[in-house]
Design a protein around this motif. Sequence first.
Motif, short mmCIF file in Angstrom:
data_model
loop_
_atom_site.label_atom_id
_atom_site.label_comp_id
_atom_site.label_asym_id
_atom_site.label_seq_id
_atom_site.Cartn_x
_atom_site.Cartn_y
_atom_site.Cartn_z
N UNK A 11 0.83 17.26 10.83
CA UNK A 11 1.14 16.39 9.69
C UNK A 11 1.32 14.96 10.16
N UNK A 12 0.95 14.04 9.29
CA UNK A 12 1.19 12.63 9.57
C UNK A 12 1.35 11.88 8.25
N UNK A 13 2.03 10.77 8.31
CA UNK A 13 2.24 9.93 7.14
C UNK A 13 1.36 8.71 7.30
N UNK A 14 0.51 8.47 6.30
CA UNK A 14 -0.44 7.37 6.40
C UNK A 14 -0.51 6.61 5.08
N UNK A 15 -0.89 5.34 5.16
CA UNK A 15 -1.13 4.59 3.92
C UNK A 15 -2.38 5.12 3.23
N UNK A 16 -2.39 5.06 1.91
CA UNK A 16 -3.56 5.51 1.16
C UNK A 16 -3.50 4.94 -0.25
N UNK A 17 -4.60 4.98 -0.92
CA UNK A 17 -4.65 4.55 -2.32
C UNK A 17 -4.26 5.72 -3.21
N UNK A 18 -3.47 5.46 -4.24
CA UNK A 18 -3.13 6.54 -5.17
C UNK A 18 -4.34 6.90 -6.03
N UNK A 19 -4.31 8.10 -6.57
CA UNK A 19 -5.33 8.49 -7.54
C UNK A 19 -5.19 7.56 -8.74
N UNK B 253 0.86 -1.18 0.00
CA UNK B 253 0.00 0.00 0.00
C UNK B 253 0.90 1.24 0.00
N UNK B 254 0.67 2.17 -0.90
CA UNK B 254 1.44 3.42 -0.94
C UNK B 254 1.14 4.31 0.27
N UNK B 255 1.99 5.32 0.46
CA UNK B 255 1.87 6.26 1.57
C UNK B 255 1.89 7.69 1.05
N UNK B 256 1.33 8.61 1.88
CA UNK B 256 1.35 10.03 1.54
C UNK B 256 1.35 10.85 2.82
N UNK B 257 1.60 12.14 2.68
CA UNK B 257 1.58 13.08 3.80
C UNK B 257 0.18 13.66 3.93
N UNK B 258 -0.33 13.69 5.16
CA UNK B 258 -1.68 14.20 5.43
C UNK B 258 -1.62 15.27 6.51
N UNK B 259 -2.61 16.15 6.51
CA UNK B 259 -2.89 17.06 7.61
C UNK B 259 -4.38 16.90 7.86
N UNK C 279 6.70 3.68 -0.38
CA UNK C 279 6.94 3.28 1.01
C UNK C 279 6.80 4.48 1.95
N UNK C 280 6.60 4.16 3.21
CA UNK C 280 6.56 5.20 4.24
C UNK C 280 7.91 5.92 4.33
N UNK C 281 9.00 5.17 4.15
CA UNK C 281 10.34 5.76 4.20
C UNK C 281 10.52 6.82 3.11
N UNK C 282 9.91 6.62 1.94
CA UNK C 282 10.00 7.63 0.87
C UNK C 282 9.37 8.94 1.33
N UNK C 283 8.23 8.86 1.99
CA UNK C 283 7.53 10.07 2.44
C UNK C 283 8.33 10.75 3.55
N UNK C 284 8.90 9.98 4.48
CA UNK C 284 9.74 10.55 5.53
C UNK C 284 10.92 11.30 4.92
N UNK C 285 11.54 10.72 3.91
CA UNK C 285 12.69 11.35 3.26
C UNK C 285 12.29 12.70 2.66
N UNK C 286 11.17 12.74 1.97
CA UNK C 286 10.70 13.98 1.36
C UNK C 286 10.29 15.00 2.42
#
Length: 84
Positions: free
Chosen positions: A52-60, A1-7, A18-25
């Motif tokens: 802000x939080x990093x969570x799993x989500x479905x891509x568009x 499951x992909x991840x993204x940044x949320x508020x 990956x979650x690590x990709x979002x943390x890096x960005x």
Amino acid sequence: MPYALFCHEARLSKTYPTEADVWKLARQSGLVVDAVSEEEKPAPRPVLDNDYEIRPCRPDPQEDPVENRAEAERDAPLEFQLRS
């Protein structure tokens, strides 16, 4: 499951594999503000600014998380050079 940044419930970033990709960005964008130590954990952990939080989500449907990561990696050296 992909991840993204949320508020709260709003997705603020593209999706990444990956979650690590979002943390890096998030680090590159200055959104990681501190590290917190917890008594149960031996090492400090990073903390995101504000709500802000990093969570799993479905891509568009038209979005490819792997391509998003490749694009971010291509753009990162350029951003670093521009800030110098």
